[in-house]
Design an enzyme around this catalytic site. Structure first.
Site, PDB file in Angstrom:
ATOM      1  N   ASP A   1       0.792  -1.232   0.000  1.00 52.86           N
ATOM      2  CA  ASP A   1       0.000   0.000   0.000  1.00 52.86           C
ATOM      3  C   ASP A   1       0.831   1.292   0.000  1.00 52.86           C
ATOM      4  OD1 ASP A   1      -1.481  -2.178   0.789  1.00 52.86           O
ATOM      5  OD2 ASP A   1      -2.595  -1.125   2.343  1.00 52.86           O
TER       6      ASP A   1
ATOM      7  N   GLN B   1       4.187   0.739   2.156  1.00 47.66           N
ATOM      8  CA  GLN B   1       4.455  -0.455   2.944  1.00 47.66           C
ATOM      9  C   GLN B   1       5.608  -1.232   2.314  1.00 47.66           C
ATOM     10  OE1 GLN B   1       1.555  -2.128   5.497  1.00 47.66           O
ATOM     11  NE2 GLN B   1       2.335  -0.101   5.908  1.00 47.66           N
TER      12      GLN B   1
ATOM     13  N   TYR C   1       1.273  -0.591  10.107  1.00 50.54           N
ATOM     14  CA  TYR C   1       0.298  -0.752   9.034  1.00 50.54           C
ATOM     15  C   TYR C   1      -0.003   0.593   8.365  1.00 50.54           C
ATOM     16  CZ  TYR C   1      -0.697  -5.712   9.927  1.00 50.54           C
ATOM     17  OH  TYR C   1      -0.628  -7.085  10.027  1.00 50.54           O
TER      18      TYR C   1
ATOM     19  N   ASP D   1      -5.995   1.702   8.906  1.00 47.91           N
ATOM     20  CA  ASP D   1      -5.808   2.550   7.716  1.00 47.91           C
ATOM     21  C   ASP D   1      -6.513   3.910   7.851  1.00 47.91           C
ATOM     22  OD1 ASP D   1      -4.773   0.097   6.911  1.00 47.91           O
ATOM     23  OD2 ASP D   1      -6.465  -0.385   5.614  1.00 47.91           O
TER      24      ASP D   1
END
Length: 481
Positions: A38, A54, A97, A156
């Site tokens: 991502d 990421q 994340y 997210d």
């Protein structure tokens, strides 16, 4: 927790740029080792676009989630990617994340999901950090766990501003029925307050919504998100997971997405997920992950030590509830002017031209009497085909004639009437195509077995009244230490 030695990892990156393997792309961001996914933390700060993403620098598996960072003024020249954020404390020990970027008091800040597991139980926390030099310094945790009624699948965050206040939208899964949703949090003097779920009219729409973005186009709000667990249909939702949007009007008072459109996909290809949008000077600029979760075996570069790319940046526009996307205008600077090949023909059934190692092709066709038009990228005997059925108004993307990597067909409705327009970018393994001036787009990864420059062929079952266009060789991105 793994030991992430930033100095060693950055030194290894420095040694391995520029990327030279024949499957490494020229004008798509990717890494010489490890797995990327991502895009994160996109922001414009100090005259530059900052792109985080990421990255597992330790291998081609979905673990050890860190953030890499690069910056560019023009989407052509980039700073050498570096390790910027990595798991190093109890809160994010199982992964840094996805999240977003923002500029605050002259600082570039990020907001991301810390992932940690205790006895198999996921404990997500939302945390700020600031870019200081070449790394993100971790700051306060603003939401320490998932709220009541929501499972540990809570991640997210994406910041946005309304009426002078800051909010973030975040992907989630309800506990009661294990279905996907998004929540909104508001910044208050007492901290960040959960306003609850965004109501919508989608019904049962998958078991998790990832990577939400909330973007304004004039008076319209667009909620971009990635639902997981939708059934494939004949002309859409054909990937294992989707990336798309609904357009309407978000009321923060009633927490309702009013008068919204149906869910529409942002990309019709095989390899597109987890997009992020940056708003800058009236432009909405999107970058996506060129890959697909839970399909790692379809990407053979893992055997060589790296996996996946990011898409080229795209500019988005909303027209009548539908997003049009075009390559960012800066990418025209990749064109090598003296290589331009003009395409002009009338009353023809077929035309072929060789391509460069990196090419952009513009095509406009007056379809005349033809009913089926096939545009083929041929790598020797291997072929990637775009087949337009005029009677059914259906475009098919067929990569079954490629020997390595993923196969399959993707089909979607496309209205062309008398004219068909294509803009195709062909990199070493990444192909991005824009149909009908950006009405639809598709991202496809192909891994040609032999080191052959591709050839493009346009073939119709009847005479095309006319075909015009241009082919350019495209330069590579340039990386500066």
């Amino acid at each position: 927790m793994e030991n992430f030695n930033k100095q060693e990892i950055d030194a290894k990156l420095k040694e391995t740029f520029p990327l030279e393997h024949r499957w490494h792309n020229r004008f798509h961001l990717e890494m010489p080792f490890g797995l990327i996914n991502d895009p994160n933390g996109m922001a414009y700060h100090d005259g530059k676009f900052h792109i985080f993403y990421q990255w597992n620098p330790l291998g081609c598996e979905h673990k050890n989630k860190c953030w890499a960072h690069t910056a560019t003024r023009d989407f052509v020249h980039y700073s050498l990617p570096e390790l910027a954020l990595w798991p190093d404390d109890v809160h994010d020990k199982d992964g840094c994340y996805s999240g977003c970027g923002t500029v605050e008091d002259g600082r570039l800040r990020v907001l991301y999901t810390c992932n940690r597991k205790e006895d198999g139980v996921r404990i997500p926390a939302q945390r700020f950090g600031s870019l200081k030099g070449d790394k993100v310094e971790k700051e306060e945790i603003i939401v320490p766990d998932h709220p009541e009624g929501i499972t540990g699948h809570f991640r997210d965050p994406y910041l946005f501003t309304r009426r002078g206040k800051r909010y973030f939208v975040i992907g989630a899964q309800r506990e009661a029925d294990e279905k996907g949703t998004v929540l909104i949090y508001e910044e208050t003097a007492e901290g960040w307050k959960n306003l609850g779920e965004v109501k919508n009219r989608l019904g049962d729409f998958g078991y998790m919504w990832e990577c939400p973005n909330l973007v304004q186009f004039g008076s319209y709000d667009v909620l971009i998100f990635c639902p997981q667990g939708l059934e494939a249909r004949e002309f859409d939702r054909q990937n294992i997971y989707q990336a798309g949007y609904i357009a309407g009007h978000l009321s923060l008072d009633s927490m309702d997405m009013m008068q919204h459109t149906k869910f529409q996909e942002l990309d019709r290809g095989f390899d597109f997920y987890a997009p992020q949008v940056l708003t800058h000077e009236g432009r909405q600029i999107l970058i996506g992950w060129m890959g697909m979760p839970d399909k790692d075996s379809e990407y053979p570069t893992a055997e060589l030590g790296w996996q996946y790319s990011l898409t080229m940046p795209r500019e988005l526009r909303l027209r009548q509830g539908h997003i049009y996307s075009r390559p960012a205008r800066e990418l025209k600077d990749l064109r090598i002017a003296e290589t331009a090949v003009e395409l002009e023909a009338e009353d023809i059934k077929e035309i072929s031209r060789p391509l460069f190692e990196g090419s952009e092709i513009l095509l406009d066709m007056d379809l005349g009497e033809s009913k089926e038009i096939v545009t083929t990228l041929a790598y020797g005997t291997e072929k990637l085909r775009f087949i337009y059925d005029r009677k059914e108004q259906v475009m098919s993307i067929d990569r079954n004639e490629m020997k390595k990597g993923g196969r399959g067909v993707r089909r979607f409705k496309l209205f062309a009437d008398e004219n068909l327009s294509l803009q195709i970018f062909v990199d070493k393994t990444a192909v991005e195509i824009f149909f009908q001036h950006g009405e639809e787009a598709a991202s496809i990864l192909v891994f040609p077995e032999k080191n052959i420059r591709p050839e493009i062929t346009i073939a119709a079952d009847g005479e095309l009244k006319s075909l015009s266009g241009k082919i350019w060789e495209l330069d590579s991105f340039r990386f500066n230490a």
